[in-house]
Design a protein around this motif. Structure first.
Motif, PDB file in Angstrom:
ATOM      1  N   GLY A   2      -8.742   5.959  -3.729  1.00  0.00           N
ATOM      2  CA  GLY A   2      -9.786   5.584  -2.784  1.00  0.00           C
ATOM      3  C   GLY A   2      -9.672   4.131  -2.355  1.00  0.00           C
ATOM      4  O   GLY A   2      -9.808   3.808  -1.169  1.00  0.00           O
ATOM      5  N   LEU A   3      -9.402   3.230  -3.302  1.00  0.00           N
ATOM      6  CA  LEU A   3      -9.269   1.813  -2.956  1.00  0.00           C
ATOM      7  C   LEU A   3      -8.071   1.583  -2.036  1.00  0.00           C
ATOM      8  O   LEU A   3      -8.144   0.788  -1.090  1.00  0.00           O
ATOM      9  CB  LEU A   3      -9.115   0.990  -4.239  1.00  0.00           C
ATOM     10  CG  LEU A   3     -10.357   0.903  -5.136  1.00  0.00           C
ATOM     11  CD1 LEU A   3     -10.036   0.140  -6.413  1.00  0.00           C
ATOM     12  CD2 LEU A   3     -11.519   0.255  -4.415  1.00  0.00           C
ATOM     13  N   VAL A   4      -6.972   2.266  -2.331  1.00  0.00           N
ATOM     14  CA  VAL A   4      -5.776   2.105  -1.504  1.00  0.00           C
ATOM     15  C   VAL A   4      -6.041   2.632  -0.093  1.00  0.00           C
ATOM     16  O   VAL A   4      -5.665   2.003   0.903  1.00  0.00           O
ATOM     17  CB  VAL A   4      -4.571   2.820  -2.149  1.00  0.00           C
ATOM     18  CG1 VAL A   4      -3.383   2.861  -1.193  1.00  0.00           C
ATOM     19  CG2 VAL A   4      -4.177   2.116  -3.441  1.00  0.00           C
ATOM     20  N   LEU A   5      -6.702   3.771   0.011  1.00  0.00           N
ATOM     21  CA  LEU A   5      -7.011   4.328   1.331  1.00  0.00           C
ATOM     22  C   LEU A   5      -7.967   3.423   2.106  1.00  0.00           C
ATOM     23  O   LEU A   5      -7.820   3.229   3.316  1.00  0.00           O
ATOM     24  CB  LEU A   5      -7.609   5.725   1.183  1.00  0.00           C
ATOM     25  CG  LEU A   5      -6.628   6.836   0.781  1.00  0.00           C
ATOM     26  CD1 LEU A   5      -7.387   8.105   0.416  1.00  0.00           C
ATOM     27  CD2 LEU A   5      -5.640   7.114   1.916  1.00  0.00           C
ATOM     28  N   ALA A   6      -8.965   2.876   1.406  1.00  0.00           N
ATOM     29  CA  ALA A   6      -9.909   1.972   2.071  1.00  0.00           C
ATOM     30  C   ALA A   6      -9.193   0.720   2.583  1.00  0.00           C
ATOM     31  O   ALA A   6      -9.438   0.265   3.707  1.00  0.00           O
ATOM     32  CB  ALA A   6     -11.025   1.583   1.100  1.00  0.00           C
TER      33      ALA A   6
ATOM     34  N   LEU B 265       0.827  -1.206   0.000  1.00  0.00           N
ATOM     35  CA  LEU B 265       0.000   0.000   0.000  1.00  0.00           C
ATOM     36  C   LEU B 265       0.862   1.257   0.000  1.00  0.00           C
ATOM     37  O   LEU B 265       0.520   2.254  -0.654  1.00  0.00           O
ATOM     38  CB  LEU B 265      -0.922  -0.012   1.221  1.00  0.00           C
ATOM     39  CG  LEU B 265      -1.997  -1.108   1.204  1.00  0.00           C
ATOM     40  CD1 LEU B 265      -2.670  -1.233   2.559  1.00  0.00           C
ATOM     41  CD2 LEU B 265      -3.037  -0.839   0.113  1.00  0.00           C
ATOM     42  N   ARG B 266       1.966   1.212   0.714  1.00  0.00           N
ATOM     43  CA  ARG B 266       2.882   2.356   0.718  1.00  0.00           C
ATOM     44  C   ARG B 266       3.464   2.585  -0.682  1.00  0.00           C
ATOM     45  O   ARG B 266       3.549   3.724  -1.160  1.00  0.00           O
ATOM     46  CB  ARG B 266       3.996   2.107   1.730  1.00  0.00           C
ATOM     47  CG  ARG B 266       4.942   3.300   1.915  1.00  0.00           C
ATOM     48  CD  ARG B 266       5.784   3.155   3.173  1.00  0.00           C
ATOM     49  NE  ARG B 266       6.466   1.877   3.233  1.00  0.00           N
ATOM     50  CZ  ARG B 266       6.156   0.876   4.060  1.00  0.00           C
ATOM     51  NH1 ARG B 266       5.140   1.007   4.899  1.00  0.00           N
ATOM     52  NH2 ARG B 266       6.833  -0.248   4.062  1.00  0.00           N
ATOM     53  N   GLU B 267       3.837   1.515  -1.341  1.00  0.00           N
ATOM     54  CA  GLU B 267       4.355   1.640  -2.714  1.00  0.00           C
ATOM     55  C   GLU B 267       3.284   2.210  -3.641  1.00  0.00           C
ATOM     56  O   GLU B 267       3.579   3.053  -4.505  1.00  0.00           O
ATOM     57  CB  GLU B 267       4.823   0.272  -3.214  1.00  0.00           C
ATOM     58  CG  GLU B 267       5.444   0.315  -4.596  1.00  0.00           C
ATOM     59  CD  GLU B 267       5.861  -1.064  -5.100  1.00  0.00           C
ATOM     60  OE1 GLU B 267       6.215  -1.163  -6.299  1.00  0.00           O
ATOM     61  OE2 GLU B 267       5.824  -2.039  -4.311  1.00  0.00           O
ATOM     62  N   ALA B 268       2.036   1.774  -3.463  1.00  0.00           N
ATOM     63  CA  ALA B 268       0.941   2.278  -4.302  1.00  0.00           C
ATOM     64  C   ALA B 268       0.731   3.773  -4.094  1.00  0.00           C
ATOM     65  O   ALA B 268       0.555   4.534  -5.056  1.00  0.00           O
ATOM     66  CB  ALA B 268      -0.340   1.507  -3.997  1.00  0.00           C
ATOM     67  N   MET B 269       0.734   4.219  -2.829  1.00  0.00           N
ATOM     68  CA  MET B 269       0.537   5.644  -2.551  1.00  0.00           C
ATOM     69  C   MET B 269       1.687   6.478  -3.092  1.00  0.00           C
ATOM     70  O   MET B 269       1.480   7.578  -3.636  1.00  0.00           O
ATOM     71  CB  MET B 269       0.398   5.863  -1.040  1.00  0.00           C
ATOM     72  CG  MET B 269      -0.900   5.334  -0.460  1.00  0.00           C
ATOM     73  SD  MET B 269      -2.375   6.115  -1.161  1.00  0.00           S
ATOM     74  CE  MET B 269      -2.251   7.742  -0.438  1.00  0.00           C
ATOM     75  N   GLU B 270       2.905   5.970  -2.974  1.00  0.00           N
ATOM     76  CA  GLU B 270       4.053   6.702  -3.510  1.00  0.00           C
ATOM     77  C   GLU B 270       3.946   6.841  -5.027  1.00  0.00           C
ATOM     78  O   GLU B 270       4.273   7.892  -5.595  1.00  0.00           O
ATOM     79  CB  GLU B 270       5.346   5.978  -3.135  1.00  0.00           C
ATOM     80  CG  GLU B 270       5.696   6.090  -1.653  1.00  0.00           C
ATOM     81  CD  GLU B 270       6.854   5.187  -1.260  1.00  0.00           C
ATOM     82  OE1 GLU B 270       7.325   4.417  -2.137  1.00  0.00           O
ATOM     83  OE2 GLU B 270       7.281   5.220  -0.086  1.00  0.00           O
ATOM     84  N   GLU B 271       3.479   5.793  -5.689  1.00  0.00           N
ATOM     85  CA  GLU B 271       3.325   5.857  -7.141  1.00  0.00           C
ATOM     86  C   GLU B 271       2.233   6.851  -7.525  1.00  0.00           C
ATOM     87  O   GLU B 271       2.376   7.623  -8.482  1.00  0.00           O
ATOM     88  CB  GLU B 271       2.998   4.467  -7.687  1.00  0.00           C
ATOM     89  CG  GLU B 271       3.018   4.357  -9.200  1.00  0.00           C
ATOM     90  CD  GLU B 271       4.406   4.544  -9.795  1.00  0.00           C
ATOM     91  OE1 GLU B 271       4.488   4.870 -10.995  1.00  0.00           O
ATOM     92  OE2 GLU B 271       5.410   4.390  -9.074  1.00  0.00           O
TER      93      GLU B 271
END
Length: 820
Positions: free
Chosen positions: A463-467, A436-442
């Motif tokens: 939104g999906l990553v935050l959820a 999830l951290r990698e996804a948010m950084e991207e």
């Protein structure tokens, strides 16, 4: 050594061998080590170890002997081979002997002697090496020795080598009929190992029907080389089959055939190469196949062309499946141009999805090595789709990382984020947090470069990553995800699965009115997508608190279609129907079905405990409710903890509600209702508490909550014996609920923000709640086609809520796409 000879003369070979081994470890130059080894080899003739052990011992002695003594040892070995039936025994022994490498080394010893001397030394060793090569069926080695020592061609036991070489060359040039004619003319060597191997290989070249090859092999003495040819024939036939059951059956048989070959030490490199081919052509295990292939090539000096069967196969096969294996081989060998050439030549029509994905992946790697990054990124993009279609999202994630690295355009980066989010769904703990951290950084890296067409998908993914992050952090709501999910669905209302994701997050955040509407949006795909089915039904039940006839019929139809056959969903329909029965107060149906409410989720377990309370009493229900309360407190589900405590310990309810209010998992209206019920359960009839409950009911808008108050919470307090069923307070609250339910009906005419206005749902972050309120109003006005039009979203700045934000929300392109 003298003692050993005496012991051998007295037929005591075991003791003699022991004396010789003691002599080998003693100091002293006489007798020499090679002489002791020769004596040990001679003992093999009388101690029952057989000819193979004797030959191995003699070759070991040659390795240590001076050049002048080696020919004598070789003549001794040749004499042993000339004994009656020696050849057959040698073949059997050579296959079984543990240190077979000793015998294979003789070719190197012979060639070294021929190079280092000019007095004819080494001829007898070369003769022995050639003879052993023929017995092993190693024509390449025999031919090398005959070229080095032409005089060997005159030996009667080697005259057949020329015929064999001619037949071998014909097989290799794909002329199998001529090869068999040559072999038929050499009657002196018919049936020898090399003869049967070449005949089997000629049949492999001649026909694609593996049965012809296997029928011949079954009629001759078994040899590892013949097993190799059996596997080749099965793989060739398998490649001619379309992907599916027929191909898999042939590959599985090839895998079974191959197993014994790997136990032969001298066939280890060949067995590894063939095993890798089976694993990759059969798509049995991609990662293991690549590892085995690399090991095989290392053992073979990165040159499989030294193997006759490989050269024949490489010339013969022109199918897609073998072209794919050529790509894997070239990639493992580091031959970039060969990988690109084989990939370009492959049509791909006969490959299954996993092979096609692996082909694109290797192709992309090769193109990158050549500096063609744009084409490489495209190949990795194709690999993502194929890996996903093959059901290997873990491998698709690797290709997505490569594609995003090679081409940081939004499309590739968003594909990577989606796969990272999906991978986090299959993970937990530190691994999920890392993904999830990698996804948010991207997403943060991509954010300034978004264009209008990519903005909705970026909003959805954030939104999906935050959820998902909320779930990993133990939060019971998804408020932080809602603005992004809402913007995405407002921009793309024709994406039913996007609406399903939004519905799930809204439902988890207590905004059930909007959740039921967006959950219903995906129900047109309900019969082909189990997840959309679950989302549509659950959000409808969570809003209305009941199942209509259409939903009941749908559950029956889908059960008949086998949609709930999986172990983790087998009891899903019964549990959903049971929850609806609890909320409707249908205790007769509940009593019949309570034993089937065994879905293993916190909410399902809570309702099963309540069903037991309502139908069997507090004595049977108490342990179930206590377990639910313990689990709910541990996971932060404070609403379930408080609801369980109503009948277990009413005085503890306030503590759970305070925790739920702080975390945002319990809205103010629900908290007030449960507090009032707890006082009633603790103190008995109370006019003030009844008045408080009735006033709260008049403001409630969620039919589920009203039915829950009447038929679950209040009924549970009565069933636990804390209030009499005919108490004026009980009757008064029931009447108030019935009036309110009659007034609002199924609640579908209420706006999406109804629960925020009534206080039944709230966020602990006012700015975030305001943003969600504005976006839900926008969605509602669009739904009812309000003539005044939806509100302008351009005032919705990024700093109106806490937490991670996306500049996409205020970019003109995105705002106009969503708002105007």
């Amino acid at each position: 050594m003298g003692l050993a000879r005496c012991l051998a003369a007295e037929s005591r070979p075991t003791e003699a061998a022991e004396e010789l081994r003691r002599a080998l470890v003693e100091d002293g130059a006489v007798p020499a080590e090679w002489e002791l080894l020769a004596e040990l080899a001679a003992l093999a003739a009388v101690d029952g170890r057989g000819l193979a052990a004797r030959l191995s011992g003699l070759v070991d002695a040659m390795r240590h002997a001076p050049v002048a003594a080696r020919d004598s040892l070789a003549r001794t070995a040749l004499a042993a081979l000339d004994e009656d039936d020696a050849s057959a025994e040698a073949i059997e022994g050579i296959e079984d002997i543990e240190d077979i490498k000793d015998i294979e080394d003789i070719e190197d010893i012979a060639l070294d002697d021929l190079v280092s001397t000019s007095d004819g030394s080494g001829t007898d060793i070369a003769h022995l090496a050639a003879r052993l090569a023929v017995l092993r069926g190693d024509i390449d080695s025999a031919q090398r020795l005959l070229r080095a020592v032409p005089a060997l061609r005159q030996h009667p036991d080697l005259r057949g080598v020329a015929v064999t070489v001619q037949a071998r060359d014909l097989v290799e040039s794909l002329r199998p009929e001529l090869a068999r004619e040559v072999l038929d003319g050499d009657v002196d060597h018919a049936g020898e190992p090399v003869d049967t191997v070449l005949r089997a290989l000629s049949l492999y070249v001649e026909t694609i029907d593996h049965r012809v090859v296997l029928d011949y092999i079954e009629g001759v003495p078994p040899r590892p080389e013949l097993t190799v040819i059996s596997v080749l024939a099965l793989l060739r036939s398998a490649a001619a089959e379309p992907p599916g059951r027929g191909r898999r059956a042939l590959v599985d048989r090839a895998r079974r055939e191959l197993t014994p070959v790997g136990r032969e030490d001298r066939f280890r490199p060949e067995a590894l190469l063939l095993r890798a081919q089976v694993l990759l052509e059969g798509t049995i295990d991609l990662e293991e196949g690549r590892r085995v292939l690399a090991r095989a090539l290392r053992h073979l000096g990165w040159n499989p062309n030294q193997l006759l069967w490989w050269r024949v196969q490489d010339r013969l096969r022109d199918d897609d499946v073998f072209d794919y294996f050529r790509v894997e081989l070239a990639a493992a060998n580091g031959v970039v141009w060969d990988a690109v050439d084989a990939a370009t030549r492959t049509n791909g029509a006969s490959l299954d999805q996993l092979q096609r994905a692996a082909l694109y992946e290797r192709w992309g790697d090769a193109l990158e090595s050549l500096g063609e990054t744009a084409d490489a990124a495209r190949r990795h993009g194709a690999a993502i789709e194929a890996f996903t279609a093959a059901g290997r999202p873990d491998l698709a994630l690797g290709s997505a990382r490569e594609a995003a690295r090679l081409d940081p355009a939004p499309a590739g980066s968003l594909a990577l984020v989606e796969l990272l989010w999906a991978a986090s769904e299959r993970s937990d703990g530190a691994q999920a947090a890392s993904l999830l951290r990698e996804a948010m950084e991207e997403l943060d890296r991509l954010d300034p470069h978004l264009i209008a067409d990519d903005a909705p998908r970026a909003c959805l993914l954030r939104g999906l990553v935050l959820a998902r992050r909320d779930e990993e952090l133990g939060r019971c709501t998804n408020w932080s995800a809602l603005p992004y999910l809402l913007l995405a669905v407002l921009a793309r209302p024709d994406e039913p699965r996007w609406a399903g994701h939004l519905a799930a997050a809204l439902d988890r955040s207590g905004l059930h009115r909007a959740a039921s509407a967006f959950g219903a949006a995906g129900r047109r795909d309900i019969e082909t997508d189990p997840w959309m089915l679950e989302t549509g039904l659950v959000t409808a039940l969570d809003w209305r608190g009941s199942l209509d006839d259409e939903m009941h019929q749908l559950l029956v139809r889908l059960r008949s279609a086998g949609m709930f056959d999986a172990p983790d969903s087998r009891h899903w329909p019964e549990t959903v129907v049971g929850i609806a029965s609890v909320l409707s107060g249908d205790h007769e149906t509940l009593a019949r079905n309570v034993h089937e409410m065994v879905l293993d989720t916190p909410l399902a377990r809570f309702h099963r405990a309540c069903a037991i309370l309502l139908t069997q009493g507090i004595g049977r229900a108490r342990p179930h409710l206590e377990e639910v309360r313990r689990e709910s407190r541990a996971t932060g589900a404070h609403d379930l903890a408080a609801a369980s405590g109503l009948v277990l310990d009413p005085d503890s309810v306030a503590r759970d509600l305070d925790a739920g209010t702080r975390s945002g998992s319990v809205g103010p209206a629900v908290a007030a209702e449960l507090r009032a019920l707890a006082v009633l359960a603790s103190e008995g009839d109370s006019h003030d508490r009844a008045q408080e409950l009735c006033e709260g009911v008049s403001d409630r808008c969620r039919p589920y909550g009203l039915r829950e108050l009447r038929n679950l919470h209040l009924a549970g307090v009565v069933a636990a014996g804390l209030l009499p069923p005919d108490s004026p307070v009980v009757l008064r609250v029931r009447e108030a609920v019935d009036e309110r339910l009659t007034e609002i009906g199924d609640g579908d005419q209420l706006p999406f923000v109804a629960e925020i206005r009534s206080g039944e749902a709230a966020s602990c972050q006012p700015g975030l709640q305001h943003a969600v309120f504005v976006l839900l109003e926008h969605a509602w006005m669009r739904k009812i086609d309000d003539p005044s039009g939806p509100p302008d979203l351009r005032h919705l700045a990024c700093d109106t809520w806490e937490g991670p934000t996306a500049s996409v929300l205020t970019r003109d392109a995105a705002v106009h796409r969503v708002g105007a």
